[in-house]
Design a protein around this motif. Structure first.
Motif, PDB file in Angstrom:
ATOM      1  N   VAL A  15      -7.353  17.378  -3.481  1.00 36.12           N
ATOM      2  CA  VAL A  15      -7.822  15.995  -3.372  1.00 36.12           C
ATOM      3  C   VAL A  15      -6.637  15.030  -3.265  1.00 36.12           C
ATOM      4  O   VAL A  15      -6.637  14.101  -2.437  1.00 36.12           O
ATOM      5  N   ILE A  16      -5.611  15.238  -4.095  1.00 36.85           N
ATOM      6  CA  ILE A  16      -4.427  14.376  -4.055  1.00 36.85           C
ATOM      7  C   ILE A  16      -3.706  14.523  -2.714  1.00 36.85           C
ATOM      8  O   ILE A  16      -3.199  13.535  -2.155  1.00 36.85           O
ATOM      9  N   GLY A  17      -3.647  15.735  -2.168  1.00 32.57           N
ATOM     10  CA  GLY A  17      -3.045  15.939  -0.851  1.00 32.57           C
ATOM     11  C   GLY A  17      -3.759  15.153   0.226  1.00 32.57           C
ATOM     12  O   GLY A  17      -3.126  14.545   1.102  1.00 32.57           O
ATOM     13  N   PHE A  18      -5.094  15.144   0.183  1.00 29.34           N
ATOM     14  CA  PHE A  18      -5.859  14.348   1.142  1.00 29.34           C
ATOM     15  C   PHE A  18      -5.599  12.859   0.940  1.00 29.34           C
ATOM     16  O   PHE A  18      -5.536  12.095   1.916  1.00 29.34           O
TER      17      PHE A  18
ATOM     18  N   SER B 253       0.829  -1.204   0.000  1.00 23.72           N
ATOM     19  CA  SER B 253       0.000   0.000   0.000  1.00 23.72           C
ATOM     20  C   SER B 253       0.864   1.256   0.000  1.00 23.72           C
ATOM     21  O   SER B 253       0.588   2.220  -0.723  1.00 23.72           O
ATOM     22  N   ALA B 254       1.930   1.249   0.814  1.00 27.12           N
ATOM     23  CA  ALA B 254       2.836   2.396   0.875  1.00 27.12           C
ATOM     24  C   ALA B 254       3.510   2.620  -0.469  1.00 27.12           C
ATOM     25  O   ALA B 254       3.639   3.761  -0.933  1.00 27.12           O
TER      26      ALA B 254
ATOM     27  N   GLY C 267      -2.410  11.999   2.776  1.00 26.95           N
ATOM     28  CA  GLY C 267      -2.577  11.988   4.230  1.00 26.95           C
ATOM     29  C   GLY C 267      -3.328  10.782   4.740  1.00 26.95           C
ATOM     30  O   GLY C 267      -3.142  10.364   5.896  1.00 26.95           O
ATOM     31  N   PHE C 268      -4.173  10.180   3.907  1.00 29.71           N
ATOM     32  CA  PHE C 268      -4.954   9.020   4.308  1.00 29.71           C
ATOM     33  C   PHE C 268      -4.259   7.696   3.988  1.00 29.71           C
ATOM     34  O   PHE C 268      -4.802   6.633   4.297  1.00 29.71           O
ATOM     35  N   THR C 269      -3.066   7.754   3.361  1.00 31.46           N
ATOM     36  CA  THR C 269      -2.385   6.513   2.978  1.00 31.46           C
ATOM     37  C   THR C 269      -1.010   6.352   3.622  1.00 31.46           C
ATOM     38  O   THR C 269      -0.824   5.468   4.464  1.00 31.46           O
ATOM     39  N   ILE C 270      -0.060   7.206   3.281  1.00 32.89           N
ATOM     40  CA  ILE C 270       1.319   7.015   3.742  1.00 32.89           C
ATOM     41  C   ILE C 270       1.446   7.066   5.275  1.00 32.89           C
ATOM     42  O   ILE C 270       2.017   6.142   5.875  1.00 32.89           O
TER      43      ILE C 270
ATOM     44  N   THR D  87      -9.964   3.325   5.375  1.00 37.11           N
ATOM     45  CA  THR D  87      -9.331   4.629   5.216  1.00 37.11           C
ATOM     46  C   THR D  87      -8.320   4.596   4.068  1.00 37.11           C
ATOM     47  O   THR D  87      -8.212   5.549   3.289  1.00 37.11           O
ATOM     48  N   LEU D  88      -7.576   3.499   3.955  1.00 35.74           N
ATOM     49  CA  LEU D  88      -6.678   3.345   2.809  1.00 35.74           C
ATOM     50  C   LEU D  88      -7.456   3.369   1.500  1.00 35.74           C
ATOM     51  O   LEU D  88      -7.039   4.004   0.525  1.00 35.74           O
ATOM     52  N   LEU D  89      -8.597   2.689   1.480  1.00 32.29           N
ATOM     53  CA  LEU D  89      -9.449   2.679   0.296  1.00 32.29           C
ATOM     54  C   LEU D  89      -9.897   4.091  -0.060  1.00 32.29           C
ATOM     55  O   LEU D  89      -9.897   4.489  -1.237  1.00 32.29           O
ATOM     56  N   THR D  90     -10.250   4.876   0.956  1.00 29.98           N
ATOM     57  CA  THR D  90     -10.632   6.271   0.732  1.00 29.98           C
ATOM     58  C   THR D  90      -9.471   7.066   0.138  1.00 29.98           C
ATOM     59  O   THR D  90      -9.652   7.868  -0.788  1.00 29.98           O
ATOM     60  N   GLY D  91      -8.275   6.836   0.661  1.00 30.25           N
ATOM     61  CA  GLY D  91      -7.103   7.547   0.154  1.00 30.25           C
ATOM     62  C   GLY D  91      -6.834   7.264  -1.307  1.00 30.25           C
ATOM     63  O   GLY D  91      -6.592   8.175  -2.098  1.00 30.25           O
ATOM     64  N   PHE D  92      -6.879   6.000  -1.696  1.00 32.22           N
ATOM     65  CA  PHE D  92      -6.645   5.648  -3.098  1.00 32.22           C
ATOM     66  C   PHE D  92      -7.779   6.152  -3.992  1.00 32.22           C
ATOM     67  O   PHE D  92      -7.546   6.506  -5.158  1.00 32.22           O
ATOM     68  N   SER D  93      -8.993   6.199  -3.458  1.00 31.01           N
ATOM     69  CA  SER D  93     -10.115   6.763  -4.219  1.00 31.01           C
ATOM     70  C   SER D  93      -9.886   8.245  -4.487  1.00 31.01           C
ATOM     71  O   SER D  93     -10.187   8.755  -5.573  1.00 31.01           O
TER      72      SER D  93
END
Length: 385
Positions: free
Chosen positions: A298-301, A207-208, A304-307, A267-273
């Protein structure tokens, strides 16, 4: 806590903040710098080759730290970081310049591992985790500051952004004065019962890697996208990229609430979305700057929701005996993601095609995590009965 003042903590945070800027410091002036070196067709390699250097030299950095200790290794890393970073000004030719960027990544690997290792020697338990969290915030804040400075310096001349790397020598001076030297100490918590295996840790590391790949695809192509579609210069581009980093800091601060309300994988799913939505906006809104700004937010968010969450998950899935090794894997995977972004970017000179590829990757990840969550819910339902 072990006799480390607030200024000492700041010194270690300053050193840690250098890791995120190793490739991005010159990004705002990437067009001018690539033209000077005559590598316009491979411009993004200037920002991502240091990431390859981190991946290649991380094992050697670990051996150096084991042999000399975190303190001495950090000092060596900072000296090399400043010297290799600024020396690119006087180099010419593709091979010397690219080799210098790879070696700079090696110095970054030393700084990255030894600065975290030194924090671990001064703090234990919850205090250590708090310091690692503060370190993550410092890295993102450093990205904002250094990007802005890089944009301003790029407006003066192509060579000036390279001077930012000399901040490493300032950090070295602070550490020599305010961080006391000590031999490595093994101040560990009581042995924890949880343990990680390759099956539990690899999905998080993957994921990272994918999140960093998608984020850097945007990061290294936006200077060209903004220049071609809206005529933005290096200084304005620097502010635009700094805005994305600021949004990443904000989203990382609210990420724990997302995890508490939903779950880590949701939350990871939200980040990739969000990553995917950002690339869709960039693809469809090439005539509207406001759409590009929204896409950047949007990309900034998404970042923040993934890494930061993946980093947290690695810690949670580790115990005392393997936490350092797993975090080293995390660093390698994140920097490998930065390097892979150049391979994706090199597929075409048309950024729209690159964004379509990124959208496709995002959709595949979304489908994967959706199926993963559905299977997890089914397993919980079966166990409940």
């Amino acid at each position: 806590m072990n006799n480390l003042s607030k200024v000492g903590i700041f010194s270690l945070m300053l050193a840690a903040s250098l890791t995120i800027m190793v490739g991005s410091a010159i990004t705002p002036a990437l067009i001018e710098i690539s033209q000077h070196y005559g590598v316009e067709d491979m411009a993004t390699w200037l920002t991502t080759l240091p990431a390859l250097g981190v991946v290649l030299f991380a094992p050697l950095a670990g051996r150096l730290i084991d042999r000399l200790g975190s303190y001495v290794s950090l000092c060596i890393g900072l000296v090399l970081y400043g010297a290799l970073g600024v020396s690119a000004i006087w180099l010419s030719g593709t091979i010397p310049v690219f080799a210098d960027r790879i070696l700079l990544g090696g110095a970054t690997a030393i700084v990255m591992a030894s600065s975290t290792g030194l924090l671990a020697e001064f703090f234990v338990g919850e205090e250590r985790l708090k310091m690692i969290a503060l370190q993550g915030m410092s890295i993102e804040a450093g990205g904002i500051i250094f990007l802005s400075i890089g944009g301003v310096l790029g407006g003066i001349g192509w060579q000036w952004p390279f001077m930012i790397y000399l901040i490493a020598w300032i950090a070295l001076l602070f550490i020599l004065i305010f961080v006391p030297f000590k031999k490595s100490m093994h101040l560990e918590e009581s042995q924890e019962t949880k343990a990680s295996t390759s099956k539990t840790i690899f999905p998080v590391l993957l994921s990272a890697l994918l999140a960093m790949t998608m984020f850097f695809i945007a990061f290294i192509t936006l200077p060209f996208y903004l220049a071609n579609n809206f005529g933005l210069g290096s200084e304005t581009t620097g502010y635009f990229l700094a805005m994305i980093s600021l949004i990443a800091v904000i989203s990382a601060s609210i990420m724990p609430k997302m995890v508490k309300r939903f779950s880590d994988y949701q939350t990871l799913l939200t980040g990739f979305s969000l990553f995917t939505l950002g690339f869709i906006l960039l693809t469809l809104g090439q005539s509207f700057l406001i759409v590009a700004i929204i896409a950047g937010i949007v990309i900034g968010f998404g970042f923040g929701f993934t890494i930061p969450l993946a980093n947290h998950m690695v810690v949670e899935k580790s115990n005392v005996s393997n936490r350092g090794r797993n975090l080293a894997y995390f660093s390698s995977f994140t920097f490998l993601g930065q390097f892979l972004s150049s391979l994706v970017e090199g597929i075409s000179t048309n950024v729209v095609i690159i964004y379509i590829i990124a959208i496709s990757i995002g959709i595949l990840i979304i489908l994967f995590y959706s199926m993963w969550l559905r299977k997890g819910n089914k397993r919980q339902t079966v166990q409940a009965h």
